[in-house]
Design an enzyme around this catalytic site. Structure first.
Site, PDB file in Angstrom:
ATOM      1  N   THR A  61       2.426  -8.286   7.142  1.00  0.00           N
ATOM      2  CA  THR A  61       1.376  -7.546   7.852  1.00  0.00           C
ATOM      3  C   THR A  61       0.117  -8.364   8.121  1.00  0.00           C
ATOM      4  O   THR A  61      -0.861  -7.821   8.633  1.00  0.00           O
ATOM      5  CB  THR A  61       0.972  -6.287   7.053  1.00  0.00           C
ATOM      6  OG1 THR A  61       0.518  -6.688   5.755  1.00  0.00           O
ATOM      7  CG2 THR A  61       2.153  -5.333   6.913  1.00  0.00           C
ATOM      8  N   TYR A 104       2.802 -10.454  15.392  1.00  0.00           N
ATOM      9  CA  TYR A 104       3.017  -9.342  14.461  1.00  0.00           C
ATOM     10  C   TYR A 104       3.666  -8.160  15.178  1.00  0.00           C
ATOM     11  O   TYR A 104       4.710  -7.650  14.757  1.00  0.00           O
ATOM     12  CB  TYR A 104       1.702  -8.921  13.804  1.00  0.00           C
ATOM     13  CG  TYR A 104       1.808  -7.627  13.029  1.00  0.00           C
ATOM     14  CD1 TYR A 104       2.598  -7.540  11.887  1.00  0.00           C
ATOM     15  CD2 TYR A 104       1.126  -6.479  13.447  1.00  0.00           C
ATOM     16  CE1 TYR A 104       2.713  -6.356  11.182  1.00  0.00           C
ATOM     17  CE2 TYR A 104       1.227  -5.294  12.748  1.00  0.00           C
ATOM     18  CZ  TYR A 104       2.025  -5.225  11.619  1.00  0.00           C
ATOM     19  OH  TYR A 104       2.149  -4.050  10.934  1.00  0.00           O
ATOM     20  N   THR A 119       4.524   0.224  13.408  1.00  0.00           N
ATOM     21  CA  THR A 119       3.091   0.056  13.636  1.00  0.00           C
ATOM     22  C   THR A 119       2.658   0.374  15.067  1.00  0.00           C
ATOM     23  O   THR A 119       3.474   0.303  16.006  1.00  0.00           O
ATOM     24  CB  THR A 119       2.700  -1.402  13.311  1.00  0.00           C
ATOM     25  OG1 THR A 119       1.331  -1.638  13.662  1.00  0.00           O
ATOM     26  CG2 THR A 119       3.548  -2.381  14.112  1.00  0.00           C
ATOM     27  N   ASP A 120       1.383   0.669  15.210  1.00  0.00           N
ATOM     28  CA  ASP A 120       0.767   0.849  16.529  1.00  0.00           C
ATOM     29  C   ASP A 120       0.757  -0.460  17.328  1.00  0.00           C
ATOM     30  O   ASP A 120       0.600  -0.442  18.553  1.00  0.00           O
ATOM     31  CB  ASP A 120      -0.670   1.349  16.367  1.00  0.00           C
ATOM     32  CG  ASP A 120      -1.515   0.414  15.502  1.00  0.00           C
ATOM     33  OD1 ASP A 120      -1.140   0.190  14.344  1.00  0.00           O
ATOM     34  OD2 ASP A 120      -2.557  -0.087  15.979  1.00  0.00           O
ATOM     35  N   GLN A 172       0.821  -1.213   0.000  1.00  0.00           N
ATOM     36  CA  GLN A 172       0.000   0.000   0.000  1.00  0.00           C
ATOM     37  C   GLN A 172       0.861   1.272   0.000  1.00  0.00           C
ATOM     38  O   GLN A 172       0.676   2.160  -0.841  1.00  0.00           O
ATOM     39  CB  GLN A 172      -0.917   0.021   1.230  1.00  0.00           C
ATOM     40  CG  GLN A 172      -2.038  -0.999   1.197  1.00  0.00           C
ATOM     41  CD  GLN A 172      -3.083  -0.700   2.256  1.00  0.00           C
ATOM     42  OE1 GLN A 172      -4.003   0.094   2.058  1.00  0.00           O
ATOM     43  NE2 GLN A 172      -2.954  -1.340   3.408  1.00  0.00           N
TER      44      GLN A 172
END
Length: 290
Positions: free
Chosen positions: A61, A124, A100-101, A11
């Site tokens: 992801t 993850y 990432t969060d 993305q």
């Protein structure tokens, strides 16, 4: 400026290629062109191309699959960034790495700053945190950009899933007790490029480090879905289904999700004058997501 982009078909990678083409000497690679988990391949390519900046948009992801594919998650999310960082240091390049969060446990009452304690819930998040630590250990010239709830016209994401389901169903149950900031992939790419340009211009080493960049305003997944359907209905794509808010417990998944993914973006705005992603504006072109 010579820029190497990994994960160019993801993305954010896709948007990076769109925005960088014609502006820099660009080498964009995906897994077929460069396996970042192969140290020899990484060393050879970086040594040959000698980039000024490496932007790592490659990642494993698949949050739920990661619980079963732990070795693959760590190979892509920890080892790959480590090899890129080592090679970047060797040629004097700056590594820009997307995180990432999910490095946070999501149990904080307020919003998460860069200095808050991490505590990932699943494979993850743990593998992504390991990647952050590896990058910081292997090179001094790095930017780690943590983001959340990524969506865009390219690839798989929540917006596309909602549009697909909304066409087929009159009613949907969406989790309403997880909160965060939806972040448009094109804005992430733009933020990285803006940071890169500033770093290349003034070379201020104090700017290296970890930053948060995500969308505003903060919403639940349910509220985000309602906004998606409102825009889709305005554009004539579908008749908005009825959306019912449910709890996380009512929608079990293999991997636990952070209940709170709200990220404080003051640091990146102060250092680089980059404001949070306006996800509502990004939904205005919702016809492009179909």
């Amino acid at each position: 400026m010579r820029v190497l982009v990994t994960g160019c078909n993801g993305q954010v990678g896709h948007c990076l290629v769109q925005q960088l083409t014609g502006r820099v000497e660009l080498l964009a690679v995906d897994r077929a062109e460069l396996d970042i988990t192969n140290q020899n391949e990484v060393e050879a390519l970086v040594s040959e191309f000698k980039p000024s900046f490496i932007i790592n948009a490659a990642a494993h992801t698949a949050v739920d699959k990661a619980e079963e594919e732990e070795a693959l998650s760590y190979a892509v999310n920890r080892d790959g960034p480590m090899f890129l960082a080592e090679s970047a240091a060797r040629v004097g390049a700056t590594l820009m790495h997307i995180s990432t969060d999910y490095v946070f446990p999501g149990n904080k009452d307020g919003i998460y700053s860069e200095d808050d304690a991490t505590g990932p819930l699943g494979v993850y998040g743990k593998s992504k945190l390991a990647g952050e630590l590896a990058v910081a250990e292997k090179t001094d010239k790095f930017i780690i950009l943590r983001t959340a709830w990524v969506f865009g016209e390219h690839g798989h994401n929540f917006v596309k899933t909602m549009l697909r389901l909304g066409k087929d169903r009159d009613a949907l149950n969406i989790v309403g007790d997880q909160y965060g900031g939806p972040t448009y992939a094109g804005h992430i790419a733009g933020a990285l490029i803006s940071m890169m340009n500033q770093l290349s211009t003034d070379g201020d080493s104090s700017l290296y480090g970890i930053y948060h960049f995500s969308g505003a305003p903060h919403v639940s997944w349910c509220e985000f879905a309602e906004s998606i359907f409102q825009e889709a209905e305005k554009s004539g794509l579908l008749e908005a289904p009825k959306v019912t808010s449910i709890t996380t417990d009512m929608y079990p998944t293999p991997a636990a999700r952070p209940a709170n993914s709200k990220m404080d973006c003051d640091k990146i705005e102060s250092a680089f004058n980059i404001k949070p992603s306006d996800w509502r504006l990004a939904l205005k072109n919702i016809n492009e997501y179909v």
